[in-house]
Design a protein around this motif. Structure first.
Motif, PDB file in Angstrom:
ATOM      1  N   GLU A 268       0.834  -1.207   0.000  1.00 27.43           N
ATOM      2  CA  GLU A 268       0.000   0.000   0.000  1.00 27.43           C
ATOM      3  C   GLU A 268       0.868   1.256   0.000  1.00 27.43           C
ATOM      4  OE1 GLU A 268      -2.655  -0.363   3.346  1.00 27.43           O
ATOM      5  OE2 GLU A 268      -4.348  -0.828   2.023  1.00 27.43           O
ATOM      6  N   LEU A 271       2.926   1.457  -3.397  1.00 23.90           N
ATOM      7  CA  LEU A 271       2.089   1.809  -4.540  1.00 23.90           C
ATOM      8  C   LEU A 271       1.839   3.310  -4.586  1.00 23.90           C
ATOM      9  CD1 LEU A 271      -0.797  -0.744  -5.251  1.00 23.90           C
ATOM     10  CD2 LEU A 271       1.100  -0.079  -6.721  1.00 23.90           C
ATOM     11  N   LYS A 272       1.569   3.895  -3.426  1.00 25.87           N
ATOM     12  CA  LYS A 272       1.351   5.345  -3.386  1.00 25.87           C
ATOM     13  C   LYS A 272       2.604   6.089  -3.828  1.00 25.87           C
ATOM     14  CE  LYS A 272      -2.135   5.191   0.283  1.00 25.87           C
ATOM     15  NZ  LYS A 272      -2.444   5.498   1.713  1.00 25.87           N
ATOM     16  N   VAL A 275       2.916   5.720  -7.621  1.00 24.21           N
ATOM     17  CA  VAL A 275       1.981   6.606  -8.317  1.00 24.21           C
ATOM     18  C   VAL A 275       2.504   8.040  -8.326  1.00 24.21           C
ATOM     19  CG1 VAL A 275      -0.305   7.645  -8.190  1.00 24.21           C
ATOM     20  CG2 VAL A 275      -0.042   5.175  -7.912  1.00 24.21           C
ATOM     21  N   SER A 302      -6.184  -2.100  -6.415  1.00 18.41           N
ATOM     22  CA  SER A 302      -5.437  -0.873  -6.140  1.00 18.41           C
ATOM     23  C   SER A 302      -4.669  -0.409  -7.376  1.00 18.41           C
ATOM     24  CB  SER A 302      -4.460  -1.087  -4.978  1.00 18.41           C
ATOM     25  OG  SER A 302      -5.161  -1.287  -3.764  1.00 18.41           O
ATOM     26  N   ILE A 303      -4.106  -1.359  -8.091  1.00 19.67           N
ATOM     27  CA  ILE A 303      -3.394  -1.030  -9.332  1.00 19.67           C
ATOM     28  C   ILE A 303      -4.368  -0.521 -10.384  1.00 19.67           C
ATOM     29  CG2 ILE A 303      -2.115  -2.046 -11.277  1.00 19.67           C
ATOM     30  CD1 ILE A 303      -0.801  -3.931  -9.254  1.00 19.67           C
ATOM     31  N   GLU A 306      -7.848   3.224  -8.397  1.00 19.52           N
ATOM     32  CA  GLU A 306      -7.427   4.567  -7.998  1.00 19.52           C
ATOM     33  C   GLU A 306      -5.935   4.780  -8.072  1.00 19.52           C
ATOM     34  OE1 GLU A 306      -7.135   2.110  -4.228  1.00 19.52           O
ATOM     35  OE2 GLU A 306      -8.450   2.238  -5.982  1.00 19.52           O
ATOM     36  N   GLN A 307      -5.173   3.762  -8.483  1.00 17.33           N
ATOM     37  CA  GLN A 307      -3.724   3.883  -8.370  1.00 17.33           C
ATOM     38  C   GLN A 307      -3.037   3.982  -9.726  1.00 17.33           C
ATOM     39  OE1 GLN A 307      -1.923   4.057  -5.495  1.00 17.33           O
ATOM     40  NE2 GLN A 307      -3.195   3.267  -3.852  1.00 17.33           N
ATOM     41  N   VAL A 308      -2.468   2.892 -10.212  1.00 20.25           N
ATOM     42  CA  VAL A 308      -1.495   2.969 -11.302  1.00 20.25           C
ATOM     43  C   VAL A 308      -2.123   3.020 -12.693  1.00 20.25           C
ATOM     44  CG1 VAL A 308       0.524   1.856 -12.311  1.00 20.25           C
ATOM     45  CG2 VAL A 308       0.126   1.701  -9.849  1.00 20.25           C
TER      46      VAL A 308
END
Length: 494
Positions: A268, A271-272, A275, A302-303, A306-308
């Motif tokens: 988590e 990933l942030k 990004v 998550s990928i 809202e993420q990558v």
């Protein structure tokens, strides 16, 4: 045939002799003599027709990349016979069972059998460092074991470096053995060099190979490692920091799948950070994300959401990754447990369209950047692009299909006798209505269709009958597709 030809020739000689010695030989006798017709040329095979057509349609884009930056996973691959290594580890055949993380040799055996029985590729993290090191030593000492450049980023970099006009920057954990094996054209920042190499073990199996009651329907491989450097994407910050000086035309990112086995709190956070790092470069140059095997739906979401995924322009993935992406996001055909053979083109098309509409820029007002997906499976490839963003995609998808055949067979060009066409000759643009019935024309072997403002290009793969090596095919396919792709400059929305 040769016996008939020889007989006819002898008969003609005999008649000639008698005619010469007896000019009064009745002419009607000659009417019964006929020389053999020239041999009839056999029709070219579908594989030959497709291979010849590829040479004509695979043309370079009008504007080509000059500098490509690739990161961030790199390692040394140790490639061995999967069954042979497991037998050397005193493992007996048994029932297959998937494991998201491997903790023991028993877990390894069960996961290997699980995927071997499906003929599917998979990649897993081995949690126990000491046990992994013992297995790695056994693999390196196994007869016939081979060492190769490994890691998606390093493999993509190696493929790109075969084009002399390209400058390639590679960031990742590069140890001495890997550095020695890399193409001399590849630039490695000093900050990426480390004292020891990261090793990944590649357990390969051949089509039809059997262990106990499990038989492989096709050739593939099972990959596992205890790789903390790549698992934490430790080279990410070095990668991003190197971009200002290198000034790439294209950025290729891979290695996100390696973080999955590190636990939710770590991925988590990373990933942030990933990004934030990617966001710093995305406005200037397109970013391609190469996906790989994952099992954690929360991580994939998550990928994806809202993420990558919304901040990259292009992604590359195979049939397992595409289906898991839909399962994680409750997309089309998420109820399927597996493809059960060659993936249905209509279902693949449905999921690709869903990704571009839900997480991409099919809506011109969307803030997402994703406009291109390169899907590859054993029998065919599909490039799906939002209209107005990419050019030369006929050549790009065909080039990806061609390199899959060439590399799997270990050749420089296609040998039609060593490959076989497995792609469906007829298929549909969607699994549900409205759908268009489509067919494959070997003489023009890229089939195109449109759905809304997304264009699909499908190219068949000439599947190698006896592949020499399956590792890295997906990376070579994506790299080749990118080399032949051209991104169109976008006018700012006022």
């Amino acid at each position: 045939m040769w016996r008939k030809a020889a007989g006819a020739a002898l008969l003609a000689l005999a008649v000639g002799y008698f005619y010469h010695t007896n000019p009064d030989l009745p002419e009607q006798v000659l009417q019964y003599i006929s020389l053999p017709n020239p041999p009839i040329q056999s029709e070219p095979s579908l594989e030959q027709v497709i291979s010849t057509a590829w040479d004509a349609i695979i043309t370079a884009p009008a504007r080509q990349w000059g500098r490509v930056a690739v990161g961030v996973n790199a390692c040394v691959d140790v490639v061995v016979s999967g069954i042979g290594l497991l037998q050397a580890l005193a493992q007996d055949p048994g029932m297959g069972r998937d494991h998201e993380v491997l903790h023991s040799k028993e877990d390894l055996k069960e996961a290997f059998i699980h995927y071997m029985g499906r003929g599917s590729a998979a990649e897993r993290f081995f949690a126990d460092k000491e046990v992994f090191q013992r297995i790695a030593r056994a693999a390196a000492e196994y007869p016939g074991a081979q060492l190769y450049v490994g890691g998606n980023a390093a493999l993509i970099g190696q493929k790109l470096a075969t084009y002399p006009q390209l400058m390639v920057l590679l960031c990742g954990p590069v140890g001495p053995k890997l550095h020695e094996m890399l193409d001399e054209q590849i630039i490695v920042p000093p900050e990426s060099l480390q004292e020891t190499d990261e090793y990944h073990l590649i357990l390969e199996y051949k089509a039809g190979e059997q262990w106990g009651t499990t038989r492989a329907p096709q050739a593939n491989r099972f990959i596992f490692s205890h790789d903390v450097s790549n698992g934490e994407m430790s080279a990410l910050e070095t990668f991003v920091a190197s971009l200002d000086e290198f000034e790439p035309d294209l950025v290729v990112l891979s290695g996100l799948h390696m973080m999955e086995g590190q636990g939710k709190p770590m991925w988590e956070r990373r990933l942030k950070e990933a990004v934030a790092a990617i966001s710093d470069v995305r406005s200037a140059v397109p970013v391609h994300l190469e996906l790989a095997s994952m099992t954690d739906k929360d991580y994939m979401n998550s990928i994806m959401q809202e993420q990558v995924m919304p901040i990259v322009a292009s992604i590359g993935l195979n049939e397992q990754e595409l289906l898991f992406l839909s399962q994680a996001g409750a997309g089309p055909h998420a109820e399927l447990l597996s493809w059960g053979g060659i993936p249905d083109v209509g279902r693949v098309s449905d999921i690709l369209l869903w990704v571009l509409e839900q997480h991409g820029r099919s809506d011109p007002q969307s803030e997402a950047d994703l406009t291109r997906i390169h899907f590859h499976t054993l029998a065919y490839h599909v490039l799906a692009t939002v209209d107005g963003h990419w050019a030369n995609q006929v050549a790009a998808v065909a080039a990806g299909a061609r390199v899959a055949s060439i590399q799997a067979c270990g050749l420089q060009t296609i040998d039609a006798s060593k490959v076989v066409l497995r792609a469906p000759l007829e298929f549909h643009s969607s699994h549900s209505e409205p759908r268009e019935k489509l067919s494959l024309n070997p003489a023009e072997p890229v089939t195109m269709w449109k759905r809304h403002n997304v264009t699909f290009h499908l190219a068949p793969v000439l599947v190698c009958k006896q592949p020499l090596r399956t590792v890295g095919l997906g990376d070579a396919i994506s790299a080749e597709g990118l080399i032949y792709s051209e991104i169109r400059p976008q006018q700012p929305i006022l």
